[in-house]
Each structure stands twice: as C-alpha cells, then as structure tokens.
Design an enzyme around this catalytic site. Structure first.
Site, PDB file in Angstrom:
ATOM      1  N   ASP A  19       5.306   4.680  -3.667  1.00 17.04           N
ATOM      2  CA  ASP A  19       5.602   3.498  -2.878  1.00 17.04           C
ATOM      3  C   ASP A  19       7.105   3.277  -2.749  1.00 17.04           C
ATOM      4  O   ASP A  19       7.873   3.616  -3.644  1.00 17.04           O
ATOM      5  CB  ASP A  19       4.944   2.254  -3.497  1.00 17.04           C
ATOM      6  CG  ASP A  19       5.397   1.997  -4.927  1.00 17.04           C
ATOM      7  OD1 ASP A  19       6.483   1.423  -5.122  1.00 17.04           O
ATOM      8  OD2 ASP A  19       4.661   2.370  -5.865  1.00 17.04           O
ATOM      9  N   SER A  20       7.498   2.731  -1.587  1.00 17.95           N
ATOM     10  CA  SER A  20       8.884   2.367  -1.310  1.00 17.95           C
ATOM     11  C   SER A  20       9.798   3.588  -1.507  1.00 17.95           C
ATOM     12  O   SER A  20       9.659   4.594  -0.814  1.00 17.95           O
ATOM     13  CB  SER A  20       9.295   1.190  -2.195  1.00 17.95           C
ATOM     14  OG  SER A  20      10.476   0.594  -1.739  1.00 17.95           O
ATOM     15  N   ALA A  21      10.725   3.525  -2.478  1.00 21.39           N
ATOM     16  CA  ALA A  21      11.571   4.689  -2.752  1.00 21.39           C
ATOM     17  C   ALA A  21      10.734   5.896  -3.144  1.00 21.39           C
ATOM     18  O   ALA A  21      11.046   7.039  -2.789  1.00 21.39           O
ATOM     19  CB  ALA A  21      12.564   4.359  -3.861  1.00 21.39           C
TER      20      ALA A  21
END
Length: 300
Positions: A159-161
């Site tokens: 998720d995200s990064a």
C-alpha cells in the site's frame, strides 16, 4: 525555519513526513511502535521474525494459519510491502500485524512482510524476494516456507509507498526473472504513490541515485509496464484519497502498454487513503476490499 549557528537546531531539509538537521539527525513526524510476533487468538494466526541479511540489515515477519502446522498442505505465499511515506511504519507495526493476521486467516496463505529501514530501499525488497526464492527447492533457512509455501502461487502486494515498490519488484521479475519453480501470479496495489504530489521532493531526497522526476521508479515507463512479471494486477483507489488520480493513471497507462496480463481497478467510494488498515474501527467498510483481495488471490 530560520537557521541558527547550532547544527543541532539548524534544519537543512523539511518534508511532510520528516525533517533533517545539519548534524544529520532525522526527526520523523509520524511515530509508530513495534510489537513482537505472537499467536493471535482471534484469527488463530502465528507470526515469527526472520533475518534475511545482516549487511544490509533486512528482516521479515512471517504469518501462517496455526491449523496448517498439523498438515502437509501447500498454500499461496503473499509478499506484502508496507507503506508509510517511505519513512514510517514497519513489518512490526500493530496496524499491519492486525491486517496480516486477518488476511492470512481468511485467505489461508503464508504471509511474508519485509522490513525496510529509511531511506526506502528498492534493493532490500528485491533481496527479500530473492531470499524467498531460495526456498523453492525445500532447503531454505525458513521451515515455514520450505514446507507450506506453494511457489507456483506467489503474490506481491503493498500500500501507498509499498504499492510503488510493488511495481519495481514486478518490473524486475519481468526483466531479470526468478529461479525455476517460482511464479509471481499476481500483484495488488492499495492506493499506490507514483509521483505528482508534494512528496516528490521527499522521494528525490531519500533516493539519491534518482534520475529526476521522470525516474522510472516514480514515473513508470510504459516499456517497463509492458514487461511486468505477473499475470494479473489489481489496483485499489479510494474516492477521497489524494493519490486516487495517480492510481487511475497507472491503470490507464498499463492498459495501453502492450502488457499481456489482466488488470482491474477497484474504487472504494467515500473512503480515504489506506482505510483498510483501520482495524477494528472500519470493519464494515473494509469487508468489501478484503473480499475482493482474497478472491483475487484464489482466482483460477
């Protein structure tokens, strides 16, 4: 911030997630704490930690359904990469412990979660995936992987990064390959970051080998997308997330890249960034996302 003559107080760089002082000290704005591995009675999932490498220092947390230990069943392997703006969270954060316990229990899989110290290191995640691959003949250092992991059903997610790093891993798998007997079937990205936000300066600072704003790790190259080393890809975006347009753009560019796999985009209406980690406060909202993710793993 106004400079002073005291290097302990003089700030040389300041970003959304941290600031750097002249003496090299880093002050993070988002604090997380670590919890030990355990047996979670609610999900009946066991976890333990293992060392991939001491130089550089790379550790992983492994998760397995407790009931599996009394069987010889081979189950899918999920290689999950945490988010946190490349600066916070870890494989040992309580939010991720809760999420992985739930996913491993419901999806009946072996979970593996690499720890990546600041600055974010794409090479560390690749090294952890190589460590996983070293178990394919059943003689690796980690018995859970030797005995229970089905290396023909490996999934990468983040998720995200961590979603960003998933792309680089899938690109490397496509270009470099993995040992015979191991197959990355699918990749899932939850609210991935790919540049175009205020965090771009922070990413450039933490990745000094970058080639600028068009670095393919931050702005995926269509040629790299065409070579992703997986058969299926699932992208989650959230209506209220500032990264929503970035996830949608990745999806659109991938469809036009010539990649031969299957890609699907799922949007969660009324939700914001990484809402799926907010156990137990958003159980009903998370349910749909979890069900989709688990069905993606078990899709034939």
């Amino acid at each position: 911030m106004e400079s002073t003559t005291n290097p302990e107080q003089e700030v040389t760089h300041e970003f959304r997630a941290f600031r750097v002082y002249k003496d090299g000290r880093v002050e993070k704005f988002f604090k997380t704490h670590k919890i030990p591995p355990s047996h979670d009675p609610a999900t009946d999932v066991l976890s333990k930690d293992a060392v991939v490498s001491t130089d550089p220092s790379i550790s992983v947390r492994l998760f397995i359904p407790n009931k599996l230990l009394s069987s010889d069943q081979k189950i899918p392997l999920l290689f999950y990469i945490h988010g946190g703006a490349f600066t916070s969270h870890s494989a040992f954060s309580p939010q991720y412990q809760n999420f992985m316990n739930t996913v491993v229990s419901r999806a009946n899989l072996v979970g593996l979660f690499p720890e990546r110290p600041i600055p974010a290191c794409y090479d560390d995640s690749w090294a952890a995936l190589q460590w996983v691959a070293a178990h394919v003949d059943g003689h690796g250092p980690e018995e859970w992987l030797n005995k229970y992991a089905d290396f023909q059903r490996v999934f990468i997610a983040g998720d995200s990064a961590g979603g960003n790093i998933c792309h680089t891993l899938a690109t490397r798998v496509g270009k470099i390959g993995l040992p015979a007997g191991i197959k990355v079937v699918g990749v899932t990205m939850f609210h991935p970051y790919f540049g175009g936000t205020e965090d771009d300066r922070m990413w450039l600072f933490m990745c000094p080998t970058n080639t600028g704003l068009n670095d393919p790790r931050m702005k995926p190259d269509p040629a790299d997308l065409a070579q992703l080393g997986c058969e299926r890809l699932l992208i989650f975006v959230a209506e209220l997330d500032h990264l929503r347009p970035i996830g949608i753009d990745y999806y659109e560019v991938l469809k036009k890249s010539g990649w031969g796999g299957k890609v699907e985009l799922v949007e969660n209406i009324g939700e914001d960034h990484c809402f799926h980690l907010r156990f137990p406060h958003k159980v009903e909202e998370i349910e749909g996302l979890l069900s989709k993710f688990i069905s993606f793993i078990h899709e034939e």
